[in-house]
Design a protein around this motif. Structure first.
Motif, short mmCIF file in Angstrom:
data_model
loop_
_atom_site.label_atom_id
_atom_site.label_comp_id
_atom_site.label_asym_id
_atom_site.label_seq_id
_atom_site.Cartn_x
_atom_site.Cartn_y
_atom_site.Cartn_z
N GLN A 173 0.97 -1.44 0.12
CA GLN A 173 0.04 0.01 -0.18
C GLN A 173 0.70 1.26 0.05
O GLN A 173 2.04 1.19 0.41
CB GLN A 173 -1.01 -0.02 1.18
N PRO A 174 0.56 2.50 -0.69
CA PRO A 174 1.21 3.57 -0.62
C PRO A 174 0.97 4.52 0.67
O PRO A 174 1.15 5.86 0.38
CB PRO A 174 0.66 4.17 -2.19
N SER A 175 0.45 4.03 1.61
CA SER A 175 0.30 5.02 2.62
C SER A 175 1.35 6.06 3.18
O SER A 175 1.24 7.11 3.38
CB SER A 175 -0.08 4.19 3.95
N LEU A 176 2.66 5.42 3.08
CA LEU A 176 3.80 6.05 3.47
C LEU A 176 4.24 7.27 2.51
O LEU A 176 4.67 8.18 2.81
CB LEU A 176 4.95 5.25 3.49
N VAL A 177 3.91 7.00 1.16
CA VAL A 177 4.05 7.80 0.03
C VAL A 177 3.31 9.09 0.39
O VAL A 177 3.48 10.06 0.32
CB VAL A 177 3.78 7.40 -1.14
N LEU A 178 1.67 8.83 0.70
CA LEU A 178 0.80 9.71 0.78
C LEU A 178 1.30 10.50 1.88
O LEU A 178 0.96 11.85 1.82
CB LEU A 178 -0.37 8.97 1.07
N LEU A 214 -13.34 5.13 3.86
CA LEU A 214 -12.61 3.68 4.09
C LEU A 214 -11.16 4.23 4.89
O LEU A 214 -10.30 4.76 4.24
CB LEU A 214 -12.50 3.09 2.76
N SER A 215 -10.97 3.62 6.05
CA SER A 215 -9.86 3.81 6.64
C SER A 215 -9.20 2.50 7.38
O SER A 215 -9.46 2.17 8.38
CB SER A 215 -10.04 4.94 7.89
N PHE A 216 -8.48 1.99 6.63
CA PHE A 216 -7.78 0.49 6.90
C PHE A 216 -6.64 0.78 7.81
O PHE A 216 -6.10 1.83 7.70
CB PHE A 216 -7.96 -0.35 5.72
N GLY A 217 -6.06 -0.22 8.25
CA GLY A 217 -4.91 -0.36 9.23
C GLY A 217 -3.68 0.34 8.92
O GLY A 217 -2.92 1.25 9.56
N TYR A 218 -3.34 0.10 7.51
CA TYR A 218 -2.09 0.63 6.97
C TYR A 218 -2.12 2.27 6.83
O TYR A 218 -1.12 2.70 7.06
CB TYR A 218 -1.66 0.12 5.60
N LEU A 219 -3.39 2.75 6.67
CA LEU A 219 -3.22 4.29 6.88
C LEU A 219 -2.87 4.91 8.21
O LEU A 219 -2.53 6.09 8.07
CB LEU A 219 -4.76 4.66 6.65
N TYR A 220 -2.84 4.30 9.31
CA TYR A 220 -2.63 4.62 10.42
C TYR A 220 -0.96 4.86 10.79
O TYR A 220 -0.77 5.45 11.76
CB TYR A 220 -3.23 3.93 11.63
N SER A 221 -0.37 4.65 9.55
CA SER A 221 1.12 5.38 9.81
C SER A 221 0.92 6.84 9.93
O SER A 221 2.05 7.54 10.25
CB SER A 221 1.90 4.67 8.47
N TRP A 222 0.00 7.29 9.43
CA TRP A 222 -0.33 8.62 9.51
C TRP A 222 -0.19 9.49 11.11
O TRP A 222 0.08 10.51 11.08
CB TRP A 222 -1.54 9.18 8.75
N LEU A 223 -0.19 8.50 11.98
CA LEU A 223 -0.13 9.01 13.42
C LEU A 223 1.47 9.37 13.65
O LEU A 223 1.76 9.84 14.79
CB LEU A 223 -0.53 7.72 14.18
N MET A 224 2.33 9.36 12.82
CA MET A 224 3.54 9.47 13.00
C MET A 224 3.79 10.91 13.34
O MET A 224 4.33 11.25 14.41
CB MET A 224 4.37 9.36 11.63
#
Length: 431
Positions: free
Chosen positions: A149-154, A343-353
Motif C-alpha cells: 500500500q502507498p500510505s507512506l508515500v501519501l 474507508l480507513s484501513f490499518g495501513y493508513l494509520y502510519s499517519w499517526l507519525m
C-alpha cells in the motif's frame, strides 16, 4: 550536570543519529526483502499482484475499472494506474522492488519531515522525535510493505506540503497534495483547510494540477476519450455510499477492518455484519443499537461537523500562528482525515507519525504533560489491538485511539491559542 541532561546530550549526538540511520536502513531492508521473498517462493503477493495486473491492463489498452465478483479490483484514481503501467514494464519482481524502494524513501522522508515539523527545525535532531513516533506506528509501516500500500508515500507528500505551506511556497504545497489525491483521492478536507486558511494560491494549484493529472497526463497513452471514460467509471464506482457498501468494498465497508467514523458508526449503531467475507461464514454483530441507516448518517454527519468545529475553534488566528501551533494544527488535520475518510484501513494509520512526534516534542519540552492523560489511553487501545486485533477492532479501537489523540492535541492547541492572546494583551497593556 544531572544524569538526565547527560542522557539527553548523548542521545542527541551525531554518533547516535548515525546509529539510528543504520537501524532504519536495516529495518527497511528487512521489510523490503520479505515481499520479494514471497514472490520468489511463489506465495501470496497481496496487492502487489493487483498493481502488476492493473499496469498490464493499461499497457494493453484494456479497461482499468471492470467488475469482478461484483466489485472493482482496482479502486484507485486513473493517474495511479498510469504509474503502475510504467512500473509493470519491470515485471512482477521488478515492480515489487521499485515499490518497496519508494516505500523506504517515503518512510525516511516522513520520519524526517515529522521531526522537522514537531521540533520546529531547531529540535529536529532530537533522537526521540524519530524513535518514539516510529516505534508507535511500526506495525502500520510494516503493513504498507506487507500489502504493497502507498500510505507512506501519501504521508510523505502531505508532510512535504505542510513544510511548503510553512515556508510560504503555496504552489508547491498545492501540487504535492494534488499528487497525493491523484494516488488515492481525499482532496476535499485539504481544499477546505486551504480555503479556510486563505491559502488561495495553494487551493487553486491543487485543483489545476489535479485536473491536469487526471485528464491531460493520461491522454498520450489512453487518449482523451478513454481518459474521460476512466474517470467517469471510477467516479460512478467509487462515489457510492449505501446500506450495503462504501465504494467498491462491499465485504469490508462496515467490517472490523474499516476504522473510519462511517465504518465504526455503522457497525456499532446498525445491524450490520462486522465480519463480512466473500466466503460463507457466520455473521458477527457488535451493534449496541439498531438504528435506521438514515439515522446513522445523521449521527455521522453531526459528529464529523463537530470535529470540524472543534478544529476551527482551537486554530489560532493568522497573526498568532507559530511553528509550534502549526505543527499541532497539521497533526490535527491528518487525524481528521483518518477519521472522516470513508474507508480507513490499518495501513493508513502510519499517519499517526506526525501526531505522535508532536506529542513527544511537547512532553520533552515539559510543556504539555496533560496531553498524556489523553494519549496514554489511546496507546493502551492501540496496544490491546496488537494482542487482540480482530476483537478490539470490531469495536473501533483504532478509531477511538485516534479520537483521543485528536482531543488531547486540540486542548493543547487551545492552550497555546489562549497563551498567545494573553501575551498580546499583556504587551498591549505595557505600551
Amino acid at each position: 550536570m544531572t544524569w538526565r541532561s547527560n542522557l539527553k546530550r548523548r542521545l542527541n549526538s551525531s554518533a547516535d543519529l548515525r546509529v539510528l540511520l543504520l537501524l532504519f536502513l536495516v529495518t527497511a531492508i528487512v521489510f523490503s526483502a520479505l515481499p520479494l521473498l514471497r514472490y520468489f517462493r511463489g506465495h501470496t503477493l497481496f496487492d502487489y499482484k493487483l498493481w502488476y495486473e492493473t499496469g498490464q491492463h493499461v499497457l494493453a489498452g484494456h479497461e482499468i475499472y471492470f467488475f469482478r465478483s461484483g466489485k472493482y479490483d482496482f479502486m484507485y484514481p486513473p493517474p495511479c494506474a498510469l504509474f503502475l503501467a510504467g512500473a509493470s514494464v519491470l515485471g512482477q519482481g521488478g515492480l515489487i522492488l521499485l515499490l518497496v524502494a519508494i516505500n523506504s524513501a517515503a518512510w525516511f522522508f516522513s520520519a524526517r519531515l515529522s521531526a522537522i515539523l514537531a521540533g520546529c527545525r531547531t529540535g529536529a535532531k532530537n533522537v526521540w522525535l524519530y524513535v518514539i513516533p516510529n516505534l508507535l506506528v511500526i506495525v502500520y509501516i510494516w503493513s504498507s510493505y506487507h500489502l504493497g500500500q502507498p500510505s507512506l508515500v501519501l504521508l510523505a507528500l502531505m508532510l512535504a506540503a505542510f513544510v511548503a505551506l510553512h515556508a510560504d511556497r503555496e504552489i508547491l504545497a498545492g501540487g504535492l497534495i494534488a499528487v497525493a489525491a491523484a494516488i488515492k483521492a481525499f482532496p476535499i478536507l485539504a481544499i477546505i483547510y486551504l480555503l479556510y486558511r486563505r491559502y488561495w494560491t495553494a487551493a487553486a494549484s491543487l485543483v489545476v494540477i489535479l485536473v491536469f493529472l487526471i485528464l491531460i497526463v493520461p491522454a498520450p497513452l489512453r487518449g482523451f476519450e478513454q481518459a474521460w471514460r476512466d474517470i467517469r467509471k471510477w467516479s460512478a464506482g467509487m462515489l457510492i455510499y449505501s446500506e450495503a457498501k462504501v465504494g467498491q468494498r462491499p465485504m469490508r465497508s462496515y467490517t472490523w477492518k474499516n476504522q473510519s467514523l462511517i465504518g465504526v458508526s455503522n457497525r456499532l449503531l446498525r445491524h450490520a455484519d462486522a465480519d463480512a467475507a466473500s466466503a460463507p461464514h457466520t455473521p458477527v454483530y457488535v451493534n449496541v443499537a439498531d438504528l435506521k441507516f438514515s439515522t446513522v448518517n445523521m449521527i455521522v454527519i453531526s459528529f464529523a461537523l463537530a470535529l470540524g468545529f472543534v478544529f476551527i475553534t482551537v486554530m489560532p488566528s493568522s497573526d498568532r500562528r507559530t511553528a509550534q501551533s502549526d505543527a499541532i494544527e497539521f497533526a490535527l488535520l491528518l487525524l481528521l482525515m483518518l477519521m472522516v475518510t470513508p474507508l480507513s484501513f490499518g495501513y493508513l494509520y502510519s499517519w499517526l507519525m506526525l501526531p505522535f512526534a508532536v506529542v513527544t516534542q511537547r512532553v520533552l519540552c515539559g510543556q504539555a504533560f496533560a496531553i498524556l492523560w489523553w494519549c496514554l489511553p489511546a496507546l493502551t487501545l492501540l496496544a490491546v489491538g496488537l494482542l487482540f486485533p480482530r476483537g478490539t477492532q470490531l469495536y473501533g479501537n483504532t478509531f477511538f485511539a485516534t479520537l483521543l489523540v485528536f482531543v488531547g492535541l486540540s486542548i493543547e492547541l487551545w492552550r497555546l491559542k489562549q497563551q498567545a492572546a494573553h501575551s498580546q494583551t499583556a504587551g498591549g497593556s505595557i505600551h
